[in-house]
Motif scaffolding. Structure first.
Motif, PDB file in Angstrom:
ATOM      1  N   ASP A 299       0.835  -1.199   0.000  1.00 15.31           N
ATOM      2  CA  ASP A 299       0.000   0.000   0.000  1.00 15.31           C
ATOM      3  C   ASP A 299       0.871   1.251   0.000  1.00 15.31           C
ATOM      4  O   ASP A 299       2.094   1.192   0.171  1.00 15.31           O
ATOM      5  N   VAL A 300       0.220   2.393  -0.156  1.00 18.80           N
ATOM      6  CA  VAL A 300       0.940   3.673  -0.169  1.00 18.80           C
ATOM      7  C   VAL A 300       1.551   3.933   1.215  1.00 18.80           C
ATOM      8  O   VAL A 300       1.211   3.291   2.210  1.00 18.80           O
ATOM      9  N   TYR A 301       2.424   4.894   1.261  1.00 23.64           N
ATOM     10  CA  TYR A 301       3.230   5.122   2.461  1.00 23.64           C
ATOM     11  C   TYR A 301       2.391   5.446   3.700  1.00 23.64           C
ATOM     12  O   TYR A 301       2.750   5.055   4.818  1.00 23.64           O
ATOM     13  N   SER A 302       1.317   6.199   3.542  1.00 22.85           N
ATOM     14  CA  SER A 302       0.555   6.619   4.717  1.00 22.85           C
ATOM     15  C   SER A 302      -0.061   5.433   5.445  1.00 22.85           C
ATOM     16  O   SER A 302      -0.416   5.532   6.624  1.00 22.85           O
ATOM     17  N   PHE A 303      -0.200   4.285   4.753  1.00 23.07           N
ATOM     18  CA  PHE A 303      -0.638   3.045   5.386  1.00 23.07           C
ATOM     19  C   PHE A 303       0.574   2.172   5.740  1.00 23.07           C
ATOM     20  O   PHE A 303       0.739   1.758   6.883  1.00 23.07           O
ATOM     21  N   ARG A 304       1.429   1.906   4.761  1.00 25.38           N
ATOM     22  CA  ARG A 304       2.510   0.942   4.930  1.00 25.38           C
ATOM     23  C   ARG A 304       3.580   1.445   5.896  1.00 25.38           C
ATOM     24  O   ARG A 304       4.205   0.662   6.620  1.00 25.38           O
ATOM     25  N   CYS A 305       3.815   2.739   5.921  1.00 27.74           N
ATOM     26  CA  CYS A 305       4.906   3.294   6.735  1.00 27.74           C
ATOM     27  C   CYS A 305       4.427   3.864   8.066  1.00 27.74           C
ATOM     28  O   CYS A 305       5.164   4.606   8.727  1.00 27.74           O
ATOM     29  N   ALA A 306       3.219   3.517   8.489  1.00 34.42           N
ATOM     30  CA  ALA A 306       2.713   4.057   9.751  1.00 34.42           C
ATOM     31  C   ALA A 306       3.632   3.756  10.933  1.00 34.42           C
ATOM     32  O   ALA A 306       3.899   4.653  11.747  1.00 34.42           O
ATOM     33  N   PRO A 307       4.170   2.545  11.089  1.00 37.22           N
ATOM     34  CA  PRO A 307       5.067   2.337  12.227  1.00 37.22           C
ATOM     35  C   PRO A 307       6.308   3.210  12.183  1.00 37.22           C
ATOM     36  O   PRO A 307       6.801   3.652  13.231  1.00 37.22           O
ATOM     37  N   GLN A 308       6.787   3.478  10.983  1.00 35.07           N
ATOM     38  CA  GLN A 308       7.997   4.281  10.836  1.00 35.07           C
ATOM     39  C   GLN A 308       7.733   5.762  11.149  1.00 35.07           C
ATOM     40  O   GLN A 308       8.672   6.506  11.460  1.00 35.07           O
ATOM     41  N   VAL A 309       6.472   6.182  11.075  1.00 36.11           N
ATOM     42  CA  VAL A 309       6.104   7.566  11.407  1.00 36.11           C
ATOM     43  C   VAL A 309       5.595   7.661  12.842  1.00 36.11           C
ATOM     44  O   VAL A 309       5.942   8.591  13.573  1.00 36.11           O
ATOM     45  N   TYR A 310       4.781   6.703  13.253  1.00 32.45           N
ATOM     46  CA  TYR A 310       4.256   6.706  14.616  1.00 32.45           C
ATOM     47  C   TYR A 310       5.347   6.379  15.637  1.00 32.45           C
ATOM     48  O   TYR A 310       5.314   6.874  16.773  1.00 32.45           O
ATOM     49  N   GLY A 311       6.294   5.521  15.266  1.00 27.60           N
ATOM     50  CA  GLY A 311       7.333   5.102  16.201  1.00 27.60           C
ATOM     51  C   GLY A 311       8.115   6.266  16.788  1.00 27.60           C
ATOM     52  O   GLY A 311       8.322   6.329  18.018  1.00 27.60           O
ATOM     53  N   PRO A 312       8.590   7.205  15.962  1.00 27.66           N
ATOM     54  CA  PRO A 312       9.283   8.360  16.534  1.00 27.66           C
ATOM     55  C   PRO A 312       8.417   9.192  17.476  1.00 27.66           C
ATOM     56  O   PRO A 312       8.940   9.811  18.412  1.00 27.66           O
ATOM     57  N   VAL A 313       7.102   9.208  17.259  1.00 23.70           N
ATOM     58  CA  VAL A 313       6.216   9.919  18.181  1.00 23.70           C
ATOM     59  C   VAL A 313       6.249   9.235  19.544  1.00 23.70           C
ATOM     60  O   VAL A 313       6.392   9.887  20.582  1.00 23.70           O
ATOM     61  N   LEU A 314       6.144   7.917  19.541  1.00 31.10           N
ATOM     62  CA  LEU A 314       6.145   7.175  20.794  1.00 31.10           C
ATOM     63  C   LEU A 314       7.478   7.331  21.527  1.00 31.10           C
ATOM     64  O   LEU A 314       7.512   7.560  22.747  1.00 31.10           O
ATOM     65  N   ASP A 315       8.573   7.224  20.798  1.00 25.92           N
ATOM     66  CA  ASP A 315       9.885   7.401  21.426  1.00 25.92           C
ATOM     67  C   ASP A 315      10.048   8.817  21.979  1.00 25.92           C
ATOM     68  O   ASP A 315      10.609   9.013  23.066  1.00 25.92           O
ATOM     69  N   ALA A 316       9.569   9.808  21.227  1.00 29.06           N
ATOM     70  CA  ALA A 316       9.659  11.197  21.693  1.00 29.06           C
ATOM     71  C   ALA A 316       8.833  11.401  22.958  1.00 29.06           C
ATOM     72  O   ALA A 316       9.264  12.098  23.893  1.00 29.06           O
ATOM     73  N   LEU A 317       7.647  10.799  23.013  1.00 29.20           N
ATOM     74  CA  LEU A 317       6.805  10.943  24.201  1.00 29.20           C
ATOM     75  C   LEU A 317       7.495  10.366  25.440  1.00 29.20           C
ATOM     76  O   LEU A 317       7.419  10.948  26.530  1.00 29.20           O
ATOM     77  N   ASP A 318       8.168   9.241  25.279  1.00 26.72           N
ATOM     78  CA  ASP A 318       8.887   8.665  26.415  1.00 26.72           C
ATOM     79  C   ASP A 318       9.996   9.608  26.890  1.00 26.72           C
ATOM     80  O   ASP A 318      10.187   9.808  28.094  1.00 26.72           O
ATOM     81  N   TYR A 319      10.717  10.185  25.944  1.00 23.37           N
ATOM     82  CA  TYR A 319      11.789  11.141  26.277  1.00 23.37           C
ATOM     83  C   TYR A 319      11.214  12.388  26.952  1.00 23.37           C
ATOM     84  O   TYR A 319      11.712  12.848  27.990  1.00 23.37           O
ATOM     85  N   ILE A 320      10.133  12.915  26.393  1.00 22.89           N
ATOM     86  CA  ILE A 320       9.524  14.139  26.912  1.00 22.89           C
ATOM     87  C   ILE A 320       8.965  13.911  28.312  1.00 22.89           C
ATOM     88  O   ILE A 320       9.146  14.743  29.218  1.00 22.89           O
ATOM     89  N   ASP A 321       8.301  12.788  28.506  1.00 17.47           N
ATOM     90  CA  ASP A 321       7.766  12.501  29.843  1.00 17.47           C
ATOM     91  C   ASP A 321       8.877  12.459  30.884  1.00 17.47           C
ATOM     92  O   ASP A 321       8.692  12.911  32.027  1.00 17.47           O
ATOM     93  N   GLY A 322      10.025  11.917  30.521  1.00 15.17           N
ATOM     94  CA  GLY A 322      11.144  11.886  31.452  1.00 15.17           C
ATOM     95  C   GLY A 322      11.571  13.277  31.873  1.00 15.17           C
ATOM     96  O   GLY A 322      11.836  13.531  33.062  1.00 15.17           O
ATOM     97  N   ILE A 323      11.636  14.187  30.923  1.00  9.77           N
ATOM     98  CA  ILE A 323      11.986  15.578  31.239  1.00  9.77           C
ATOM     99  C   ILE A 323      10.929  16.204  32.144  1.00  9.77           C
ATOM    100  O   ILE A 323      11.247  16.852  33.161  1.00  9.77           O
ATOM    101  N   LEU A 324       9.665  16.023  31.801  1.00 10.05           N
ATOM    102  CA  LEU A 324       8.600  16.689  32.545  1.00 10.05           C
ATOM    103  C   LEU A 324       8.485  16.155  33.966  1.00 10.05           C
ATOM    104  O   LEU A 324       8.271  16.929  34.914  1.00 10.05           O
ATOM    105  N   VAL A 325       8.636  14.853  34.149  1.00  6.87           N
ATOM    106  CA  VAL A 325       8.556  14.291  35.497  1.00  6.87           C
ATOM    107  C   VAL A 325       9.714  14.811  36.350  1.00  6.87           C
ATOM    108  O   VAL A 325       9.536  15.138  37.531  1.00  6.87           O
ATOM    109  N   THR A 326      10.898  14.908  35.766  1.00  9.95           N
ATOM    110  CA  THR A 326      12.027  15.496  36.507  1.00  9.95           C
ATOM    111  C   THR A 326      11.732  16.940  36.889  1.00  9.95           C
ATOM    112  O   THR A 326      11.962  17.357  38.038  1.00  9.95           O
ATOM    113  N   GLU A 327      11.216  17.717  35.960  1.00  8.93           N
ATOM    114  CA  GLU A 327      10.891  19.122  36.240  1.00  8.93           C
ATOM    115  C   GLU A 327       9.830  19.243  37.329  1.00  8.93           C
ATOM    116  O   GLU A 327       9.919  20.112  38.203  1.00  8.93           O
ATOM    117  N   MET A 328       8.812  18.386  37.277  1.00 15.60           N
ATOM    118  CA  MET A 328       7.738  18.443  38.267  1.00 15.60           C
ATOM    119  C   MET A 328       8.239  18.166  39.677  1.00 15.60           C
ATOM    120  O   MET A 328       7.624  18.613  40.651  1.00 15.60           O
TER     121      MET A 328
END
Length: 543
Positions: A299-328
């Motif tokens: 299929d086209v990229y927006s279907f076939r490459c979803a893990p490759q696009v969503y994955g960086p979002v998930l990794d970024a959220l884990d990194y960001i949460d670490g910063i925010l919990v430390t700040e809190m």
């Protein structure tokens, strides 16, 4: 919530979920017994040892602030100086901070004091907590902080309400009123005063930025789950190829987030017969397809490459949460006080600077913008008969021409993605000196976080549009595809959407209401809850 069940602030272990519970659900808070004892002990030393004219110069304690740092404040004038700080720093403007953000800011500030490096009086912390627990929320203009000496102006407006200043208003029981009136209604003294170090501790720290950031990050994580559900619905609607989500494929390029996303997709599609060659070989009118002998391959990229696009979002959220919990769970005012050799030291520092929060919010804006963009591309594929494998143009169920279908729902998403693209340019590298060059590098954290909240809200609507369009596609073909059941997660999601919004199988209707109904399912977590009940936590490790 009873006192026994209150969230005990220790300064060490406040979580994002707890902040959301306080900010949105009115969870009660208290200080742990150990924290209370430590705060009282530290303040006793300050009152007995430092409130004298021959005490050494201590910034913002017995000196002026900023360029006035060398101006000694006499012991008899310290309390007046602290009151004046709140007046002079109340320079916010513009739109109002949402109540939930103000409540988050109040809770984080109280937790900062629990670290016992601020030297604040226990009476001030108790009053701040009493306001939180009673639902007295200061009315605060959102704009104007540079996020460097902290969010001085928003925190000063919070502090003015705490003091019951004549100019201060609060939100209480659904009405805006003077702070004094609200305090009288709950039986507290209508006015309160600050003493040495109190105002300095209250207003110093990038806590408004952090409050916006914590809520944006929480909503972004929930958004990612909803976007994974909307993806599953679109995959089912397009009878897409699933082999690209195989764990063997993910292991060949083993980014953690990408692999977890693929696992979540497989869980949501578990049991599907719709994403198969047999289903693809059946046209939407139930007849054999002329392309039956032609496998989809990919299929086209927006279907076939979803893990490759969503994955960086998930990794970024884990990194960001670490910063925010430390700040809190950090002390962020200036100066800080430390126990030393039977007494205490007071040390000037820069923990008020919001660069950690600003850069985290720049990253969050970037990844959420890209997440909204790939969802919108799938929406465009779904409504285009050149790309959607036999589905009707614009998802029109009947009488095209008379009915227009979902074309403008899709273009709404495009408009919001375009807005997000404009908003996601970095704020944290934009710096101008302020206060006569006393603050020669600023973080712009408060804008970065406010901006990112808007990006997340826009993305919620884009994901809602995908849910609506994919659900419409599935209902249009339902009569022809009864032999090909949906996966467990997609089925539960479709049923939940249809419990709120019926399929549009006749004339066009007022789609604004449909978008907002689905957006509530997305924002409030109801859709995630229904899917989790059907197939388990989509982010649980694969068996």
């Amino acid at each position: 919530m009873s006192e026994a069940r209150a969230i005990a602030l220790t300064g060490d272990d406040l979580s994002i979920d707890q902040i959301i519970d306080i900010a949105r659900n009115g969870a009660q808070v208290c200080l742990s017994d150990t924290v209370r004892t430590n705060l009282v002990s530290t303040r006793k030393f300050i009152d007995e040892s430092w409130l004298v004219d021959d005490a050494p110069l201590m910034y913002a304690f017995n000196t002026g602030v900023g360029a006035l740092k060398n101006q000694r404040i006499s012991a008899t004038d310290i309390a007046r100086f602290q009151r004046n700080l709140i007046h002079s720093h109340s320079a916010s403007t513009g739109e109002l901070m949402p109540d939930e953000v103000v409540r988050a800011m109040m809770a984080i500030r109280a937790n900062t004091f629990a670290r016992n490096h601020s030297g604040i009086r226990i009476e001030v912390v108790d009053r701040l907590i009493a306001m939180l627990n009673a639902g007295i929320t200061p009315v605060i203009a959102a704009k104007g902080s540079v996020g460097a000496s902290g969010d001085l102006a928003p925190l000063a407006l919070m502090s003015g309400a705490l003091l019951g200043l004549e100019q201060s208003n609060v939100s209480y029981r659904g009405a805006v009123m003077s702070a004094r009136s609200a305090f009288e209604q709950i039986g507290l003294e209508p006015t309160f005063d600050v003493e040495a170090k109190d105002a300095t501790a209250l207003i110093n720290g990038s806590t408004a930025s952090l409050a916006y950031a914590v809520i944006a990050a929480f909503d972004a994580r929930r958004l990612l789950s909803n976007a994974t559900i909307s993806l599953a619905l679109s995959l089912e609607a397009m009878r897409a190829e699933r082999s690209c989500f195989d764990d063997r494929v993910m292991a060949a390029r083993p980014h953690a987030g990408q692999r977890r996303v693929a696992s979540a997709i497989r869980r949501l599609l578990q049991g599907t017969s719709r994403c198969t060659n047999e289903a693809r070989a059946t046209s939407i009118d139930g007849a054999a397809s002329s392309t039956a002998a032609q496998p989809r391959i990919q299929d086209v990229y927006s279907f076939r490459c979803a893990p490759q696009v969503y994955g960086p979002v998930l990794d970024a959220l884990d990194y960001i949460d670490g910063i925010l919990v430390t700040e809190m769970n950090s002390a962020t005012d200036n100066p800080l006080i430390f126990a030393a050799d039977g007494g205490y030291d007071i040390v000037s520092c820069g923990h008020f600077h919001g660069q950690y929060v600003a850069q985290a919010m720049d990253l969050l804006a970037l990844v959420v913008t890209d997440l909204s963009a790939i969802c919108d591309r799938r929406n465009n594929q779904l409504i285009d008969p050149a790309c959607n494998y036999g589905l009707p143009r614009n998802m029109i169920a009947t009488e095209p021409g008379i009915n227009t279908g979902f074309a403008v729902v899709q273009s709404m998403g495009t408009g919001l993605v375009l807005e997000n693209m404009g908003l996601c340019s970095p704020a944290s590298v934009t710096s101008l000196p302020a206060k006569g060059n006393q603050e020669d590098h600023i973080s712009n954290a408060c804008f970065a976080a406010r901006r990112t909240r808007t990006v997340v809200e826009n993305a919620q609507a884009v994901v809602s549009a995908e849910i609506l369009i994919a659900a419409q596609a599935l209902d249009i073909v339902d009569h022809a595809m009864t032999a090909f059941p949906l996966g467990q997660g997609a089925k539960a999601a479709l049923e939940t959407v249809r419990s709120e919004v019926p399929a549009m199988l006749g004339d066009d209707r007022w789609v604004y209401d449909d978008v907002e109904s689905v957006r509530r399912l997305v924002r409030d977590g109801k859709l995630i809850g229904a899917v989790t009940a059907a197939c388990g936590d989509m982010w649980a490790p694969a068996p």
